[in-house]
Structure formats: structure tokens, C-alpha cells
Write a protein that holds these residues in place. Sequence first.
Motif, mmCIF file in Angstrom:
data_model
loop_
_atom_site.group_PDB
_atom_site.id
_atom_site.type_symbol
_atom_site.label_atom_id
_atom_site.label_comp_id
_atom_site.label_asym_id
_atom_site.label_seq_id
_atom_site.Cartn_x
_atom_site.Cartn_y
_atom_site.Cartn_z
ATOM 1 N N ARG A 32 0.998 -0.321 -11.942
ATOM 2 C CA ARG A 32 -0.372 0.141 -11.699
ATOM 3 C C ARG A 32 -0.447 1.641 -11.947
ATOM 4 N NH1 ARG A 32 -3.716 -3.694 -8.329
ATOM 5 N NH2 ARG A 32 -2.440 -5.569 -8.302
ATOM 6 N N GLY A 77 -3.394 -2.067 -3.370
ATOM 7 C CA GLY A 77 -3.602 -2.898 -4.545
ATOM 8 C C GLY A 77 -2.463 -3.852 -4.839
ATOM 9 N N HIS A 78 -1.225 -3.392 -4.716
ATOM 10 C CA HIS A 78 -0.100 -4.285 -4.995
ATOM 11 C C HIS A 78 -0.063 -5.413 -3.973
ATOM 12 C CE1 HIS A 78 1.966 -2.336 -8.306
ATOM 13 N NE2 HIS A 78 1.853 -1.161 -7.709
ATOM 14 N N TYR A 97 -4.605 9.509 -8.099
ATOM 15 C CA TYR A 97 -4.218 9.724 -6.703
ATOM 16 C C TYR A 97 -5.165 10.657 -5.964
ATOM 17 C CZ TYR A 97 -1.681 13.838 -8.525
ATOM 18 O OH TYR A 97 -1.325 15.006 -9.148
ATOM 19 N N ASN A 115 -5.696 1.138 -13.789
ATOM 20 C CA ASN A 115 -5.224 0.062 -14.669
ATOM 21 C C ASN A 115 -4.138 -0.746 -13.984
ATOM 22 O OD1 ASN A 115 -6.678 0.539 -17.184
ATOM 23 N ND2 ASN A 115 -5.528 2.451 -17.245
ATOM 24 N N ILE A 116 -4.134 -2.035 -14.279
ATOM 25 C CA ILE A 116 -3.062 -2.937 -13.865
ATOM 26 C C ILE A 116 -2.403 -3.423 -15.148
ATOM 27 C CG2 ILE A 116 -2.445 -5.070 -12.685
ATOM 28 C CD1 ILE A 116 -5.087 -4.717 -11.065
ATOM 29 N N GLN A 150 0.837 -1.185 0.000
ATOM 30 C CA GLN A 150 0.000 0.000 0.000
ATOM 31 C C GLN A 150 0.875 1.239 0.000
ATOM 32 O OE1 GLN A 150 -2.390 -0.202 3.518
ATOM 33 N NE2 GLN A 150 -0.787 0.510 4.829
ATOM 34 N N CYS A 202 -7.235 2.661 -8.327
ATOM 35 C CA CYS A 202 -6.372 2.029 -9.320
ATOM 36 C C CYS A 202 -7.147 1.984 -10.624
ATOM 37 C CB CYS A 202 -5.978 0.624 -8.883
ATOM 38 S SG CYS A 202 -4.907 -0.209 -10.068
ATOM 39 N N TRP A 208 -2.710 4.958 -11.081
ATOM 40 C CA TRP A 208 -3.623 5.398 -10.029
ATOM 41 C C TRP A 208 -4.123 6.807 -10.279
ATOM 42 C CZ3 TRP A 208 -4.187 1.818 -6.047
ATOM 43 C CH2 TRP A 208 -3.199 0.841 -5.938
ATOM 44 N N SER A 232 2.982 3.132 -10.342
ATOM 45 C CA SER A 232 3.800 2.383 -9.395
ATOM 46 C C SER A 232 4.235 1.060 -10.010
ATOM 47 C CB SER A 232 3.031 2.129 -8.092
ATOM 48 O OG SER A 232 1.831 1.424 -8.341
ATOM 49 N N LEU A 268 -3.431 4.116 -0.988
ATOM 50 C CA LEU A 268 -3.640 3.409 -2.247
ATOM 51 C C LEU A 268 -3.274 1.943 -2.033
ATOM 52 C CD1 LEU A 268 -2.015 6.021 -4.650
ATOM 53 C CD2 LEU A 268 -4.381 5.890 -3.878
#
Length: 134
Positions: free
Chosen positions: A48, A21-22, A52, A59-60, A1, A57, A50, A40, A19
Motif C-alpha cells: 500500500r 487499511g491492511h 502519511y 494505492n493498493i 493499522q 491510502c 500512503w 507498507s 493509517l
Amino acid sequence: QMCIRDRFNYEDASLIKKLVGHNDYITSLATILNLKLLVSGSQDKTVRVWDYQKGLCLNILSGHESTITSVLSIPDTVLIASCGQDKTIRIWNSRAVFTELDSITNFPIALQLLPQSRKPFLTYNQGSVSYTHL
């Protein structure tokens, strides 16, 4: 995070956004200021994108086969460059791989653009520096 705070002094800073997601350590960050985006890279092999301000998020970007070592936004475009321990440099648009450069013999540690140029410098784990054309 990742945590976004409103001051440089960590002790006085209040949390603005977290944030999440990872799935592993975050290894690199870049901003796309004109779009208010944060990029990131992580040991989870993903890049990813973001929003902010909203903490979302967007897009991955998957495709690297190992840890992402550096991410870079390319000014005046919507392109993102990433490099990793899989010995590749990938150029992404906001949704998918745009170009893959995979003729690297050592894994790159960092990407940096030359001023007023789209020629990224690469720093390698064996003390060498080189550049490539996008």
C-alpha cells in the motif's frame, strides 16, 4: 493499522495519524521522502502507498501470492520494489506491476540498495545474500 507519532519516545509521543487499511500484520515499511509517501507491505499480500500527512491510502498494489517480506523505495524514481514468500521480486510504479523477477529459489527476507546504485541486495531465509539488477 499503523500509528504515526511525533516523537521517538513512545511514552511522550502524541498520535498524529492512524493509517488503517491492511487486513493482516504489516511486515515492512519504506518512505518516499520527496513525495511524502509511506509504503507498507503486509501478510495480506498487498503493498500500500500512503500519503502519511493526510492519512490516506493512495494505492493498493496487488499481485503477490503470499506474505510481503520487504518493501523498498528506489531513490530518484517513483518505483517501489517488493519481495515475498511467493519467491518473487516485483518492481511497481505507483499504480501497477512494472516488472516481475520470479527466478528466485528461496523466498527473500529483505531488500536493501547498494549505496549510489539501483542494485538491490537480497537476504534469504537460508543465510545467503545476493544482488540483482533492476
